[in-house]
Design a protein around this motif. Structure first.
Motif, PDB file in Angstrom:
ATOM      1  N   ASP A  92       6.413 -33.459 -15.969  1.00 43.79           N
ATOM      2  CA  ASP A  92       6.826 -33.677 -14.364  1.00 43.79           C
ATOM      3  C   ASP A  92       6.784 -35.175 -13.995  1.00 43.79           C
ATOM      4  O   ASP A  92       7.515 -35.596 -13.092  1.00 43.79           O
ATOM      5  CB  ASP A  92       5.736 -33.018 -13.722  1.00 43.79           C
ATOM      6  CG  ASP A  92       5.727 -33.093 -12.200  1.00 43.79           C
ATOM      7  OD1 ASP A  92       6.749 -32.485 -11.714  1.00 43.79           O
ATOM      8  OD2 ASP A  92       4.769 -33.849 -11.737  1.00 43.79           O
ATOM      9  N   ALA A 150       1.051 -26.599 -13.530  1.00 48.55           N
ATOM     10  CA  ALA A 150       2.526 -25.982 -13.099  1.00 48.55           C
ATOM     11  C   ALA A 150       2.319 -25.690 -11.749  1.00 48.55           C
ATOM     12  O   ALA A 150       3.496 -25.414 -10.886  1.00 48.55           O
ATOM     13  CB  ALA A 150       2.085 -24.524 -13.869  1.00 48.55           C
ATOM     14  N   VAL A 151       1.325 -25.507 -11.024  1.00 52.87           N
ATOM     15  CA  VAL A 151       1.276 -25.539  -9.551  1.00 52.87           C
ATOM     16  C   VAL A 151       1.622 -26.538  -8.709  1.00 52.87           C
ATOM     17  O   VAL A 151       2.393 -26.549  -8.041  1.00 52.87           O
ATOM     18  CB  VAL A 151      -0.266 -24.892  -9.081  1.00 52.87           C
ATOM     19  CG1 VAL A 151      -0.496 -24.972  -7.568  1.00 52.87           C
ATOM     20  CG2 VAL A 151      -0.837 -23.500  -9.497  1.00 52.87           C
ATOM     21  N   THR A 158       3.548 -28.971  -9.851  1.00 55.23           N
ATOM     22  CA  THR A 158       5.173 -29.014 -10.365  1.00 55.23           C
ATOM     23  C   THR A 158       5.911 -28.090  -9.382  1.00 55.23           C
ATOM     24  O   THR A 158       6.930 -28.473  -8.695  1.00 55.23           O
ATOM     25  CB  THR A 158       5.331 -28.891 -11.670  1.00 55.23           C
ATOM     26  OG1 THR A 158       4.837 -29.810 -12.551  1.00 55.23           O
ATOM     27  CG2 THR A 158       6.994 -29.077 -12.100  1.00 55.23           C
ATOM     28  N   GLY A 159       5.468 -26.934  -9.226  1.00 63.30           N
ATOM     29  CA  GLY A 159       6.326 -25.829  -8.421  1.00 63.30           C
ATOM     30  C   GLY A 159       6.197 -26.248  -6.948  1.00 63.30           C
ATOM     31  O   GLY A 159       7.133 -26.167  -6.478  1.00 63.30           O
ATOM     32  N   GLY A 163       9.099 -28.865  -6.225  1.00 64.95           N
ATOM     33  CA  GLY A 163      10.193 -28.465  -6.574  1.00 64.95           C
ATOM     34  C   GLY A 163      10.680 -27.239  -5.189  1.00 64.95           C
ATOM     35  O   GLY A 163      11.811 -27.577  -4.991  1.00 64.95           O
ATOM     36  N   GLN A 183      -1.489 -32.603  -9.392  1.00 64.50           N
ATOM     37  CA  GLN A 183      -1.139 -33.112 -10.856  1.00 64.50           C
ATOM     38  C   GLN A 183      -2.036 -34.091 -11.398  1.00 64.50           C
ATOM     39  O   GLN A 183      -2.111 -34.180 -12.722  1.00 64.50           O
ATOM     40  CB  GLN A 183       0.465 -33.679 -10.807  1.00 64.50           C
ATOM     41  CG  GLN A 183       1.477 -32.411 -10.300  1.00 64.50           C
ATOM     42  CD  GLN A 183       2.691 -32.763  -9.965  1.00 64.50           C
ATOM     43  OE1 GLN A 183       2.998 -33.855  -9.325  1.00 64.50           O
ATOM     44  NE2 GLN A 183       3.565 -31.928 -10.182  1.00 64.50           N
ATOM     45  N   PHE A 198      12.456 -29.819 -11.996  1.00 70.76           N
ATOM     46  CA  PHE A 198      10.919 -29.600 -11.287  1.00 70.76           C
ATOM     47  C   PHE A 198      10.948 -27.817 -11.528  1.00 70.76           C
ATOM     48  O   PHE A 198       9.766 -27.539 -11.913  1.00 70.76           O
ATOM     49  CB  PHE A 198      10.570 -29.820 -10.041  1.00 70.76           C
ATOM     50  CG  PHE A 198      10.586 -31.412  -9.878  1.00 70.76           C
ATOM     51  CD1 PHE A 198       9.325 -32.029  -9.821  1.00 70.76           C
ATOM     52  CD2 PHE A 198      11.566 -32.093  -9.335  1.00 70.76           C
ATOM     53  CE1 PHE A 198       9.145 -33.391  -9.825  1.00 70.76           C
ATOM     54  CE2 PHE A 198      11.551 -33.515  -9.133  1.00 70.76           C
ATOM     55  CZ  PHE A 198      10.134 -33.908  -9.553  1.00 70.76           C
ATOM     56  N   LEU A 199      11.794 -27.139 -11.116  1.00 75.02           N
ATOM     57  CA  LEU A 199      11.639 -25.633 -10.994  1.00 75.02           C
ATOM     58  C   LEU A 199      11.875 -25.128 -12.632  1.00 75.02           C
ATOM     59  O   LEU A 199      11.242 -24.356 -12.748  1.00 75.02           O
ATOM     60  CB  LEU A 199      12.862 -25.298 -10.188  1.00 75.02           C
ATOM     61  CG  LEU A 199      12.800 -25.421  -8.898  1.00 75.02           C
ATOM     62  CD1 LEU A 199      14.189 -24.782  -8.202  1.00 75.02           C
ATOM     63  CD2 LEU A 199      11.390 -24.926  -8.174  1.00 75.02           C
ATOM     64  N   VAL A 241       8.500 -25.667 -14.196  1.00 78.09           N
ATOM     65  CA  VAL A 241       7.413 -24.479 -13.927  1.00 78.09           C
ATOM     66  C   VAL A 241       7.325 -23.559 -15.022  1.00 78.09           C
ATOM     67  O   VAL A 241       6.456 -22.973 -15.404  1.00 78.09           O
ATOM     68  CB  VAL A 241       7.731 -23.933 -12.380  1.00 78.09           C
ATOM     69  CG1 VAL A 241       6.624 -22.983 -12.268  1.00 78.09           C
ATOM     70  CG2 VAL A 241       7.518 -25.174 -11.628  1.00 78.09           C
ATOM     71  N   GLY A 259       4.938 -23.969 -17.843  1.00 79.17           N
ATOM     72  CA  GLY A 259       3.425 -23.698 -17.975  1.00 79.17           C
ATOM     73  C   GLY A 259       3.041 -22.331 -18.470  1.00 79.17           C
ATOM     74  O   GLY A 259       2.196 -22.509 -19.110  1.00 79.17           O
TER      75      GLY A 259
END
Length: 437
Positions: free
Chosen positions: A36, A103-104, A106-107, A110, A133, A200-201, A204, A207
Motif C-alpha cells: 500500500d 487491510a482496513v 487500504t480499503g 480505495g 496504516q 488499492f482495491l 485489500v 489482507g
C-alpha cells in the motif's frame, strides 16, 4: 537456548517445515504492509488531484506527500503499542492484528470518493486511513524481525531476517507492476476517474490471505520458552531504563535504511515526473527493476552476512551510497531517460539490499527476546517517522525553494554520515557485548 528444545515435534524435517512457513507468513504479511505504501507513493500526483485540488499543482502535490508522511506520525505509536503486545502477548497475535488494520486502511483509500463529490470529508478520510496504516505498519517490522530471528537456526539468522527486506522488494515489484499495467492500458481520464483505485482495491484482497496464514502459524519456540521464565512486566520501561544506547545505535543505523528506501524506491517515480519530466510509466518501470533487484539480492546478501558478519556489508553499502549519490543523481538530472533511470534503480537497489539485509539481525543482537520487538519497533519507527516518511515532502519543498534537482542526493549523503557512525557500534562481538552492558 536451543530452538529445537521447545518445538514439537522435535525432528529436523518438521522444524524445517515450520521455518519455511514462518518465512512465507512474514513475506506475504510484510509485503502487503509495504504494497500500500508503494502504490500510494507511486500515485501521489494523481491522488493530489483527487483529494487536494487547491488550484496550485505544487501545493496539491505537497499536501499529497504530506498525507503520505502523516501515516508515519502514527508509526511510533503503533510500534510501541504493537511492540509491547508482541513481547507481552505473542508474536503471532501482534502480526495477525497488524495485517487486519492495514487491510482496513487500504480499503478506505480505495473507496473514498473524491473531493469533488464529498468535499472536505474526502481528504479527512484519506488522512484517517493513512493514520491507521501507519499505526499498523509501526508494529510490523519489530514483530516480523523477532518472529523470523527466533524461528531461524543460529547460523542462518541474517538469511532469515533478510526475507523481510526481500518482501519489501516484492511489494515494490508488484505495486509498480500493477501501476504500470493500469497507467499503460487506461487513458488519462479513466486513470484519474477510477483507474488509480485498482491497486488499492486489489491490495485489500491480500489482507485475508495474509491473516489466514499468520493466524495458523505457531508461536516462535524462543518466545514460548521465554514466556515461561523471563517475560518482563513492562517492555517499554525496560527499553528506556536498560537499553538506551542499544536503541540509539539502532536508531542511527535505520536512518540510512529508511532514507535510501524512500528516496530511491518510493520517491523516484514522483521525482521522474516532476523534476525529470519523464512519463509516469518510466518511473514505474524503473521502480519495478529496483524492487526486483531488492527481492533477488536480499537473501543472497543475507547468506553472505551470516558467513562474514553484518558490519562489513553495512559499512561498505553506506560508503558506496555516500560516494555515488551525487554523481548518479547528476547523471539522471543532466541526461534524463528511461535507460538512465533503469541503471540508477538497479545500482541503488543493490546497495539498499546490501545495507538492509544484515541490519535487522545486527539490531536484534542488541536486545534480549523479552524486549526484542519493543526495542526494534521504537528505534525503527522513530527513525522512519523523522527521516523517511516526511523525506518526500522535504525534498519536494527543497527542490521548489532552491530550484535544484540535486536535493535528494544531499539528503541521502547526510543520512550516510549519520548511519556510518551507528555501524561502528557493531565493530565486533566484543563491542556489541560492551554496548549491551
Amino acid at each position: 537456548m536451543s530452538n529445537d528444545s521447545t518445538r514439537k515435534p522435535h525432528d529436523e524435517k518438521s522444524l524445517a517445515l515450520y521455518r519455511r512457513r514462518a518465512i512465507v507468513a512474514t513475506v506475504i504479511g510484510n509485503g502487503f504492509e509495504w504494497f500500500d505504501w508503494t502504490v500510494y507513493s507511486f500515485f501521489a500526483v494523481t491522488i493530489a488531484k483527487q483529494f487536494f485540488p487547491t488550484g496550485n499543482e505544487l501545493t496539491s502535490l505537497l499536501l499529497s506527500v504530506a498525507t503520505f508522511g502523516v501515516g508515519f506520525v502514527m508509526r511510533p505509536v503503533g510500534g510501541i503499542v504493537l511492540g509491547v503486545l508482541s513481547d507481552r502477548v505473542g508474536r503471532k497475535f501482534a502480526l495477525s492484528l497488524t495485517i487486519v488494520l492495514m487491510a482496513v486502511g487500504t480499503g478506505l483509500v480505495g473507496i473514498t470518493p473524491s473531493y469533488e463529490k464529498i468535499g472536505l470529508a474526502a481528504p479527512l478520510i484519506v488522512v484517517l486511513a493513512r493514520l491507521l496504516q501507519g499505526f499498523s505498519a509501526g508494529g510490523e517490522m519489530g514483530g516480523a524481525t523477532a518472529f523470523l530471528t527466533e524461528y531461524a537456526p543460529k547460523e542462518s539468522r541474517t538469511y532469515y531476517s533478510s526475507w523481510i527486506q526481500a518482501s519489501i522488494g516484492l511489494a515494490v515489484l508488484v505495486g509498480t507492476g500493477i501501476g504500470t499495467l493500469v497507467t499503460s492500458t487506461l487513458d488519462s481520464a479513466a486513470l484519474n476517474a477510477w483507474g488509480w483505485r485498482v491497486p488499492f482495491l486489489l491490495g485489500v484482497l491480500i489482507g485475508p490471505v495474509g491473516y489466514f496464514i499468520r493466524s495458523r502459524i505457531d508461536e516462535t519456540p524462543v518466545y514460548s520458552a521465554m514466556r515461561e521464565s523471563e517475560k518482563t512486566d513492562s517492555p517499554l520501561k525496560e527499553i528506556i531504563r536498560t537499553y538506551p544506547r542499544q536503541t540509539f545505535a539502532s536508531f542511527s543505523m535505520v536512518i540510512l535504511w529508511t532514507v535510501s528506501s524512500y528516496v530511491f524506491l518510493y520517491y523516484m517515480p514522483t521525482y521522474s515526473v516532476r523534476s525529470l519530466h519523464l512519463p509516469q510509466s518510466a518511473g514505474l518501470i524503473s521502480g519495478m527493476l529496483g524492487g526486483t533487484v531488492l527481492l533477488v539480492a536480499s537473501p543472497i546478501i543475507g547468506k553472505l552476512a551470516d558467513k562474514y558478519g553484518q558490519r562489513p556489508f553495512l559499512t561498505a553499502a553506506a560508503i558506496a551510497m555516500l560516494i555515488f549519490a551525487y554523481p548518479m543523481f547528476a547523471w539522471v538530472v543532466n541526461a534524463p531517460s528511461l535507460g538512465a533511470l533503469l541503471v540508477f534503480q538497479a545500482f541503488f537497489g543493490f546497495l539498499i539490499a546490501m545495507y538492509s539485509s544484515p541490519i535487522l539481525t545486527a539490531m536484534a543482537d542488541l536486545f534480549p527476546a523479552r524486549v526484542l520487538s519493543t526495542g526494534l519497533s521504537v528505534a525503527y519507527n522513530f527513525a522512519v517517522m523523522l527521516f523517511g516518511g516526511f523525506g518526500p515532502f522535504f525534498i519536494t519543498w527543497l527542490i521548489a525553494r532552491t530550484g535544484s534537482n540535486m536535493a535528494p542526493a544531499f539528503y541521502v549523503m547526510c543520512a550516510c554520515l549519520v548511519s556510518l557512525a551507528g555501524t561502528w557500534c557493531l565493530a565486533d562481538k566484543r563491542n556489541r557485548l560492551a554496548i549491551a552492558n
